[in-house]
Motif scaffolding. Structure first.
Motif, PDB file in Angstrom:
ATOM      1  N   VAL A  69      -2.408   3.318  10.487  1.00 17.38           N
ATOM      2  CA  VAL A  69      -2.242   3.905   9.156  1.00 17.38           C
ATOM      3  C   VAL A  69      -2.311   2.817   8.085  1.00 17.38           C
ATOM      4  O   VAL A  69      -3.032   2.937   7.098  1.00 17.38           O
ATOM      5  CB  VAL A  69      -0.901   4.658   9.079  1.00 17.38           C
ATOM      6  CG1 VAL A  69      -0.786   5.372   7.768  1.00 17.38           C
ATOM      7  CG2 VAL A  69      -0.815   5.669  10.201  1.00 17.38           C
ATOM      8  N   ALA A  70      -1.561   1.741   8.307  1.00 20.06           N
ATOM      9  CA  ALA A  70      -1.546   0.668   7.318  1.00 20.06           C
ATOM     10  C   ALA A  70      -2.914   0.009   7.205  1.00 20.06           C
ATOM     11  O   ALA A  70      -3.397  -0.274   6.112  1.00 20.06           O
ATOM     12  CB  ALA A  70      -0.483  -0.361   7.684  1.00 20.06           C
ATOM     13  N   ARG A  73      -5.440   2.143   5.368  1.00 12.75           N
ATOM     14  CA  ARG A  73      -5.219   2.150   3.933  1.00 12.75           C
ATOM     15  C   ARG A  73      -5.757   0.859   3.314  1.00 12.75           C
ATOM     16  O   ARG A  73      -6.409   0.886   2.270  1.00 12.75           O
ATOM     17  CB  ARG A  73      -3.739   2.295   3.622  1.00 12.75           C
ATOM     18  CG  ARG A  73      -3.511   2.608   2.160  1.00 12.75           C
ATOM     19  CD  ARG A  73      -2.150   2.226   1.729  1.00 12.75           C
ATOM     20  NE  ARG A  73      -1.384   3.407   1.313  1.00 12.75           N
ATOM     21  CZ  ARG A  73      -0.210   3.304   0.707  1.00 12.75           C
ATOM     22  NH1 ARG A  73       0.329   2.137   0.488  1.00 12.75           N
ATOM     23  NH2 ARG A  73       0.433   4.384   0.354  1.00 12.75           N
ATOM     24  N   ALA A  74      -5.493  -0.267   3.982  1.00 10.61           N
ATOM     25  CA  ALA A  74      -5.989  -1.544   3.463  1.00 10.61           C
ATOM     26  C   ALA A  74      -7.515  -1.561   3.442  1.00 10.61           C
ATOM     27  O   ALA A  74      -8.138  -2.000   2.480  1.00 10.61           O
ATOM     28  CB  ALA A  74      -5.436  -2.692   4.303  1.00 10.61           C
TER      29      ALA A  74
ATOM     30  N   ARG B  58       2.461  -4.806  -6.568  1.00 11.81           N
ATOM     31  CA  ARG B  58       2.711  -3.406  -6.200  1.00 11.81           C
ATOM     32  C   ARG B  58       4.160  -3.007  -6.370  1.00 11.81           C
ATOM     33  O   ARG B  58       4.483  -1.828  -6.410  1.00 11.81           O
ATOM     34  CB  ARG B  58       2.343  -3.177  -4.735  1.00 11.81           C
ATOM     35  CG  ARG B  58       0.873  -3.134  -4.483  1.00 11.81           C
ATOM     36  CD  ARG B  58       0.652  -3.099  -2.993  1.00 11.81           C
ATOM     37  NE  ARG B  58      -0.730  -3.410  -2.663  1.00 11.81           N
ATOM     38  CZ  ARG B  58      -1.676  -2.493  -2.562  1.00 11.81           C
ATOM     39  NH1 ARG B  58      -1.384  -1.236  -2.745  1.00 11.81           N
ATOM     40  NH2 ARG B  58      -2.897  -2.844  -2.274  1.00 11.81           N
ATOM     41  N   ARG B 110      -1.312  12.594  -1.936  1.00 14.11           N
ATOM     42  CA  ARG B 110      -0.990  11.176  -2.094  1.00 14.11           C
ATOM     43  C   ARG B 110       0.189  11.005  -3.040  1.00 14.11           C
ATOM     44  O   ARG B 110       1.123  10.247  -2.772  1.00 14.11           O
ATOM     45  CB  ARG B 110      -2.225  10.484  -2.658  1.00 14.11           C
ATOM     46  CG  ARG B 110      -2.309   9.052  -2.341  1.00 14.11           C
ATOM     47  CD  ARG B 110      -3.664   8.528  -2.767  1.00 14.11           C
ATOM     48  NE  ARG B 110      -3.868   7.231  -2.182  1.00 14.11           N
ATOM     49  CZ  ARG B 110      -5.055   6.732  -1.902  1.00 14.11           C
ATOM     50  NH1 ARG B 110      -6.130   7.417  -2.130  1.00 14.11           N
ATOM     51  NH2 ARG B 110      -5.157   5.540  -1.386  1.00 14.11           N
ATOM     52  N   ILE B 479       5.623  -1.467   5.521  1.00 10.06           N
ATOM     53  CA  ILE B 479       4.186  -1.762   5.431  1.00 10.06           C
ATOM     54  C   ILE B 479       3.419  -0.907   6.431  1.00 10.06           C
ATOM     55  O   ILE B 479       2.416  -0.288   6.095  1.00 10.06           O
ATOM     56  CB  ILE B 479       3.914  -3.255   5.728  1.00 10.06           C
ATOM     57  CG1 ILE B 479       4.395  -4.126   4.563  1.00 10.06           C
ATOM     58  CG2 ILE B 479       2.429  -3.496   6.001  1.00 10.06           C
ATOM     59  CD1 ILE B 479       3.489  -4.166   3.379  1.00 10.06           C
ATOM     60  N   SER B 480       3.903  -0.832   7.673  1.00 10.47           N
ATOM     61  CA  SER B 480       3.051  -0.233   8.699  1.00 10.47           C
ATOM     62  C   SER B 480       3.383   1.213   9.010  1.00 10.47           C
ATOM     63  O   SER B 480       2.511   1.953   9.425  1.00 10.47           O
ATOM     64  CB  SER B 480       3.093  -1.071   9.973  1.00 10.47           C
ATOM     65  OG  SER B 480       4.381  -1.027  10.504  1.00 10.47           O
ATOM     66  N   SER B 481       4.610   1.663   8.811  1.00 12.53           N
ATOM     67  CA  SER B 481       4.930   3.041   9.187  1.00 12.53           C
ATOM     68  C   SER B 481       5.102   3.977   7.995  1.00 12.53           C
ATOM     69  O   SER B 481       4.443   4.992   7.912  1.00 12.53           O
ATOM     70  CB  SER B 481       6.215   3.093  10.003  1.00 12.53           C
ATOM     71  OG  SER B 481       5.993   2.560  11.251  1.00 12.53           O
ATOM     72  N   LEU B 483       4.447   3.415   4.907  1.00  9.69           N
ATOM     73  CA  LEU B 483       3.424   3.177   3.880  1.00  9.69           C
ATOM     74  C   LEU B 483       4.018   3.045   2.484  1.00  9.69           C
ATOM     75  O   LEU B 483       3.315   3.194   1.501  1.00  9.69           O
ATOM     76  CB  LEU B 483       2.366   4.276   3.866  1.00  9.69           C
ATOM     77  CG  LEU B 483       1.337   4.262   4.986  1.00  9.69           C
ATOM     78  CD1 LEU B 483       0.170   5.160   4.624  1.00  9.69           C
ATOM     79  CD2 LEU B 483       0.809   2.862   5.240  1.00  9.69           C
ATOM     80  N   TRP B 485       4.495   0.769   0.354  1.00  8.08           N
ATOM     81  CA  TRP B 485       4.169  -0.637   0.095  1.00  8.08           C
ATOM     82  C   TRP B 485       4.870  -1.172  -1.139  1.00  8.08           C
ATOM     83  O   TRP B 485       5.163  -2.361  -1.234  1.00  8.08           O
ATOM     84  CB  TRP B 485       2.648  -0.803  -0.034  1.00  8.08           C
ATOM     85  CG  TRP B 485       1.942  -0.683   1.282  1.00  8.08           C
ATOM     86  CD1 TRP B 485       2.517  -0.335   2.479  1.00  8.08           C
ATOM     87  CD2 TRP B 485       0.561  -0.885   1.562  1.00  8.08           C
ATOM     88  NE1 TRP B 485       1.566  -0.311   3.467  1.00  8.08           N
ATOM     89  CE2 TRP B 485       0.360  -0.642   2.924  1.00  8.08           C
ATOM     90  CE3 TRP B 485      -0.530  -1.251   0.770  1.00  8.08           C
ATOM     91  CZ2 TRP B 485      -0.884  -0.754   3.537  1.00  8.08           C
ATOM     92  CZ3 TRP B 485      -1.788  -1.368   1.375  1.00  8.08           C
ATOM     93  CH2 TRP B 485      -1.959  -1.124   2.744  1.00  8.08           C
TER      94      TRP B 485
END
Lengths: 368, 519
Positions: A69-70, A73-74, B58, B110, B479-481, B483, B485
């Motif tokens: 997922v990450a 997105r990147a 961000r 989103r 960051i990874s789960s 999202l 950010w």
């Protein structure tokens, strides 16, 4: 001179090939992302190898599904998507679809009909949990226990996890609220149908945490699927939860003194998504692969290598024997009637809403 | 002396003032050295400074809300949350139009997941609404087309909005039509002259006509005038109720307050979240006690990193001393042992600790066999803070030993001998003579170990259980789960600021000149 000729020739070829692509040709190389290990191996044997043999496409494997997922997105933000087909769990697919990072699929036209003549949308049925998600397997998060460490009466319900008098010793649970909160409520007397309604309220959450509090000191929290099998094999825990395929290989392949506790297993789905923003020829290739890899026979084939249930109803009768062990696979499927006497349905929509909130509370609870 | 007084500035051989000539030579030299480091500088700019800057940016960036709901956020300025009422019909009309565009562009989900970080339930609220928003205002479309089928004609619409007088008479209709045509051109590549406008355009037309009693419609086609005469008798739709019917949360003040609070392009919300506070309409407040986690984790990360640094000093100092003082052959062998962990994968080393430390593991087996602890009371050495400290001390030890060693190597052995010959005891000779000279090595090693450990996350994740995880594990999670950010960036910025602050404090107290990596 020779160099110039080579350069000219290769430029001409590049031009020619790009013209060919524009005609609706498909890319002849694709990158498929999956989880690695035995799972990727089963996909290689059931899907990739026959597809490559049929079409001559070169398939590159990438084992990045855990960070898919990450990374997607990147890639999307950088405008350079390098993956063609990605294997993700259903909740990630929903997230990717929400973020506009995955392609929406028209199930009936873009996926093959079932072998029994059913439309794809009927064949997959309720498992189509998102517009972007193409289901592949049904797996379950379920429990296993050490047959030699649980005393005379083997556990028969998930509530054995909360019964430290009867079954002393450590137990392993996943380090996230999903599933644990539901099990806690189930074992605290909440009816199966009411679990999410109760969990929506502050009191319900407090009730679940209070139930988990009773075993907090006895729990080893895992974050990787391989943790529980290792903990069970080393005798670190008497019982633990993990994915049913991991327990299958622990029991059948490694012959450890462990047994399955299918009670209140939570079904979850894993499947494909196609990233949004692919060039037309790569997208055409990805769709062609998906059409092939998720047909009735292919999904049934995968079950020869790993004990996850095929996502199509029409595949179930075709599930045969394990490719190397030679044992009948049907009885090891989470969907087998004997195993699925008491299952718990995981509510994707609900968790998409409450995941952020409950995860914060769960982590805070763990840290207390 | 009299010379310089008389003749003004000193001149160089070529007749120019010496100062200018010297400056020129120096400038050329500086340019040349700049040229030499330019590749590195550019490399660092592009691969380090700019990406990190972007990531940290961000933490305050929040354009998504006003980008996706431009008119709604504007209309919400006048809404007062303290009345406890949901916003007016005008806001819901704006929401209908914004959502219609957002759904076509697939941006609403989103935004939903963005706002869900702040208020639980908005994610599905937006997803659910997105599926049904195209029905909103249909009642107006039906009535206009029933009045005159011309209103169904795409070409009529395209010509109408192109008229020079339309802008003044039908401002909302024009705006709605513009977003309709822009969206279908950019998203589907359709021609607005072939597509019937969305319901939102008819809704706007109704709004314009029912409000435009003063506007001059004479320059517009006759159909508009007819419609204006008719709108007074139109059946109306309460959009607020219609949205509430889709999901009752649209009447919830909390949801609207969240949209309102996060309307600006920049927000401090992520930073507030990362210190366990939450943004409210007027300032901020503490999160509920059961949701507070980040401050605890920051403090824990700092305390455990310091513990790890101190353990590294205690274990590394004697080893470094041995390395520096043993004969070359033995020292080399020892050095290889120190470096060996560097050549082994981090994951392998961490997993090896698992085998050693777990309750049925090697260490516990040995102490039970020795009879030091009872079998049913084995030590809990892993899945807690102890596990993290043990494993990380081991992993970071070389970063302490190497700077210590290179500094100790330069301490002349004669000093200690001289001290002893002047009557110092072993301890005094060490403490008063040797140790002060090795302090710069301790400083360098401590900075390295401390800064490395503050950002570690793999080892704590594997052996830390619940009480031994760091703030970096949460950053990785966001960051990874999840999202999220923005929150990850805010947590990272705070961590960076804390490290810089500690570095500054270290410089003030110890002095960065007292840090040596060797020589």
């Amino acid at each position: 001179m020779k160099l110039t000729t080579t350069l000219l020739a290769s430029t001409a070829m590049t031009l020619a090939s790009s013209v060919a692509f524009a005609d609706g040709h498909m890319a002849n190389e694709m990158t498929i992302v999956s989880w690695g290990g035995a799972y990727s191996a089963s996909q290689q044997a059931a899907y990739h190898d026959p597809y490559a043999a049929n079409t001559g496409v070169t398939i590159v494997n990438d084992e990045s599904s855990a960070e898919a997922v990450a990374k997607l997105r990147a890639m999307n933000e950088a405008g350079n998507v390098t993956w063609d087909v990605v294997d993700v769990v259903a909740s990630d697919a929903i997230r990717l679809c929400d973020e506009g990072l995955a392609l929406e699929i028209d199930v009936d036209t873009q996926l093959a009909d079932g072998d029994d003549g059913s439309k794809a949308s009927d064949d997959f049925g309720d498992l189509l949990v998102s517009d972007c998600f193409i289901p592949q397997i049904v797996y379950s998060t379920t429990a296993g226990y050490r047959t030699d460490l649980v005393g005379d009466t083997a556990p028969t319900t998930i509530c054995a996890f909360f019964d430290t008098d009867m079954y002393p010793g450590k137990r392993s649970l996943e380090k996230r609220p999903i599933n644990n909160m539901e099990w806690a409520l189930l074992c605290d007397g909440v009816a199966k149908d009411d679990v999410y309604d109760v969990l929506e309220t502050e009191e319900g959450q407090a009730q679940a945490f209070a139930k988990l509090d009773t075993i907090k000191d006895d729990v080893v929290w895992w974050s990787a699927g391989a943790d529980t099998p290792q903990l069970l094999a080393d005798g670190e825990v008497v019982m633990g939860t993990t994915y049913n395929g991991r327990l299958f290989s622990l029991i059948e392949e490694q012959k450890q003194p462990v047994a399955m506790l299918w009670d209140a297993q939570v079904f979850d789905l894993d499947g494909w998504i196609i990233p949004a923003g692919l060039s037309p020829e790569r997208e055409a290739r990805a769709l062609d692969y998906i059409m092939f890899a998720t047909d009735t026979q292919r999904l049934a084939d995968q079950a020869k290598y790993i004990s996850y249930g095929p996502a199509r109803a029409s595949s179930a009768p075709l599930v045969g024997k394990h490719a190397t062990l030679g044992i009948d696979m049907a009885q090891h499927m989470p969907t087998d009637p004997a195993n699925a006497t008491n299952t718990f349905l995981y509510n994707y929509e609900w968790w998409a809403d409450y995941r952020d909130d409950l995860d914060a509370k769960f982590q805070a609870w763990l840290a207390q | 002396m009299t010379d310089t007084l008389d003749s003004g500035p000193v001149l160089a051989a070529d007749g120019r003032p010496l100062k200018a000539s010297l400056n020129r030579a120096l400038r050329r030299q500086k340019m040349r050295s700049m040229m030499l480091i330019a590749p590195l500088l550019i490399f660092i700019m592009f691969t380090f400074v700019i990406p990190i800057g972007q990531m940290l940016f961000r933490s305050v960036e929040n354009q998504i809300v006003s980008d996706v709901l431009p008119t709604t956020t504007q209309m919400l300025h006048d809404w007062d949350a303290s009345t406890g009422e949901r916003p007016s019909e005008d806001v819901f009309a704006a929401l209908t139009k914004d959502m219609m565009v957002a759904v076509e562009k697939k941006e609403h989900t989103r935004l939903g997941s963005r706002l869900n970080y702040e208020t639980t339930g908005i994610s599905s609220l937006f997803r659910k609404t997105g599926r049904r928003v195209d029905d909103m205002g249909e009642v107006y479309t039906e009535q206009f087309t029933a009045l005159d089928p011309t209103w169904e004609n795409p070409v009529f619409w395209a010509d109408l909005v192109a008229l020079p007088d339309a802008a003044a008479a039908l401002p909302q209709t024009l705006a709605a039509y513009a977003s309709f045509s822009d969206t279908i051109i950019s998203e589907d590549g359709d021609d607005p002259r072939e597509e019937q406008p969305w319901n939102t355009v008819y809704l706007s037309l109704y709004q314009d006509l029912s409000a435009a009693s003063a506007a001059d419609l004479s320059a517009l086609p006759a159909e508009v005038g007819v419609a204006q005469a008719a709108v007074g008798g139109f059946e109306t739709q309460n959009l607020g109720d219609a949205f509430t019917k889709i999901d009752k949360d649209w009447s919830s003040v909390e949801v609207w307050e969240t949209i309102h609070t996060y309307s600006p392009d920049f927000t401090n919300g992520y930073f507030l979240n990362s210190i366990d506070r939450q943004k409210t309409a007027d300032g901020s407040e503490w999160r509920g006690e059961q949701q507070q986690i980040y401050l605890t984790l920051f403090v824990r990360t700092l305390i455990m990193s310091m513990t790890i640094t101190i353990s590294c000093i205690l274990l590394g100092y004697p080893v470094a001393w041995l390395l520096a003082n043993l004969p070359m052959r033995t020292a080399n062998l020892l050095m290889i042992l120190v470096l060996l962990p560097f050549w082994t994968s981090l994951l392998v080393r961490t997993s090896a600790w698992k085998v050693l430390l777990q309750q049925q593991g090697v260490i516990n087996d040995i102490v039970v066999w020795l009879g030091l602890v009872a079998d049913d009371n084995r030590l809990a050495l892993i899945n807690n803070a102890t596990g993290t400290i043990i494993a990380m001390t081991h992993i970071l030890l070389p970063f302490m030993i190497l700077p210590l060693y290179s500094v100790m190597k330069t301490v002349p052995p004669t000093y200690v001998r001289a001290a002893k010959s002047l009557g110092a005891t072993n301890w005094t000779a060490f403490w008063r003579v040797y140790f002060p000279q090795s302090v710069p090595g301790i400083g360098a090693g401590s900075i390295l170990v401390f800064i490395l450990s503050i950002g570690y996350y793999i080892t704590p994740e594997i052996v830390g259980g619940t009480k031994g995880v760091f703030i970096s594990n949460r950053i990785a999670y966001h960051i990874s789960s999840s999202l999220n950010w923005g929150l990850a960036a805010a947590l990272g910025s705070i961590l960076l600021a804390v490290v810089m602050l500690l570095y500054w404090a270290y410089d003030r107290i110890v002095g960065i000149d007292n840090v040596k990596l060797g020589g």
